[in-house]
Write an enzyme that holds these catalytic residues in place. Structure first.
Site, PDB file in Angstrom:
ATOM      1  N   VAL A   1      24.988  33.031   7.873  1.00  0.00           N
ATOM      2  CA  VAL A   1      23.650  33.508   7.511  1.00  0.00           C
ATOM      3  C   VAL A   1      23.312  33.072   6.085  1.00  0.00           C
ATOM      4  O   VAL A   1      24.021  33.407   5.132  1.00  0.00           O
ATOM      5  CB  VAL A   1      23.548  35.037   7.640  1.00  0.00           C
ATOM      6  CG1 VAL A   1      22.143  35.506   7.258  1.00  0.00           C
ATOM      7  CG2 VAL A   1      23.888  35.476   9.057  1.00  0.00           C
ATOM      8  N   LYS A   2      22.235  32.323   5.968  1.00  0.00           N
ATOM      9  CA  LYS A   2      21.809  31.766   4.687  1.00  0.00           C
ATOM     10  C   LYS A   2      20.817  32.730   4.036  1.00  0.00           C
ATOM     11  O   LYS A   2      19.738  32.992   4.582  1.00  0.00           O
ATOM     12  CB  LYS A   2      21.164  30.398   4.930  1.00  0.00           C
ATOM     13  CG  LYS A   2      21.113  29.479   3.733  1.00  0.00           C
ATOM     14  CD  LYS A   2      20.631  28.106   4.203  1.00  0.00           C
ATOM     15  CE  LYS A   2      20.567  27.105   3.062  1.00  0.00           C
ATOM     16  NZ  LYS A   2      20.023  25.809   3.549  1.00  0.00           N
ATOM     17  N   VAL A   3      21.177  33.252   2.869  1.00  0.00           N
ATOM     18  CA  VAL A   3      20.424  34.311   2.198  1.00  0.00           C
ATOM     19  C   VAL A   3      19.997  33.846   0.808  1.00  0.00           C
ATOM     20  O   VAL A   3      20.803  33.274   0.082  1.00  0.00           O
ATOM     21  CB  VAL A   3      21.293  35.589   2.077  1.00  0.00           C
ATOM     22  CG1 VAL A   3      20.508  36.717   1.413  1.00  0.00           C
ATOM     23  CG2 VAL A   3      21.804  36.021   3.445  1.00  0.00           C
TER      24      VAL A   3
END
Length: 217
Positions: A86-88
């Protein structure tokens, strides 16, 4: 150093995979739009399609900027495939979400990092990866590779497990310099990876060998 390809183009991903050196993929909304991927359902399916090509981490970016939305989107992305990371974004709410994901065993990539201080926060929150954008740093008259060096030193000082993913790579030299600086991963267009093949002396040497081989016939 691990090689990731920064694209949403399935053909380029397949081509990079065929080279035998591809370790993962990073994407973002801009890259999805470039491929004409529209609508939430289509985007989610595209992530699955990418995961089915590459046996490695595939960064899928959340679009929300508040904690609850980031968590909701991130959990949905993580359920798509075991390879999803998950790219945050590097914002206050993003760091809170990264800590939440870390506690839940969900892998994360903290993106849009432009300072060693931001990278330190991401590592403290337990990010799996941190993505300093070295090309954009260069565009601002700072040395992007020097930023990689700073983050490497900070992480080494304290034994952080967070991997340093050099992003916004523009050319083959960027890859080599990041490797020298100690980046764990380089993510870049396929053209930058293929550029590592090129050297005029290789071309000259091969031409000479082939010419001499003809004389042996």
């Amino acid at each position: 150093m691990k090689f990731f390809i920064d694209t949403a183009n399935l053909e380029q991903i397949k081509e990079a995979e065929a080279l035998g050196v591809l370790d993962g993929v990073t994407t973002n909304p801009s890259l999805m739009a470039k491929e004409g991927i529209k609508g939430e359902k289509a985007v989610l399916q595209h992530y699955v399609d990418i995961c089915n090509i590459v046996d490695g981490p595939v960064s899928a970016e959340v679009l929300g900027t508040d904690f609850d939305t980031i968590v909701k989107e991130g959990e949905a992305l993580a359920k798509l495939h075991k390879n999803i990371v998950v790219k945050v974004p590097m914002i206050k709410e993003g760091i809170k979400a990264i800590k939440y994901f870390t506690d839940k065993g969900i892998k994360t990539n903290c993106t849009l990092v432009f300072s060693a201080g931001q990278a330190l926060l991401a590592a403290k929150a337990g990010a799996t990866m941190v993505s300093p954008f070295i090309g954009r740093v260069d565009d601002s008259n700072w040395d992007g590779v020097q930023l990689i060096e700073q983050i490497v030193q900070v992480y080494d000082n304290y034994g952080f497990a967070t991997e340093i993913l050099a992003a916004s790579i523009r050319n083959p030299l960027h890859i080599v310099r990041c490797a020298e600086a100690g980046a764990d991963i380089a993510t870049c267009p396929l053209s930058s990876i293929e550029g590592l093949f090129k050297h005029p002396l290789t071309d000259i040497g091969l031409a000479k060998f082939l010419e001499d081989a003809k004389k042996m016939g």
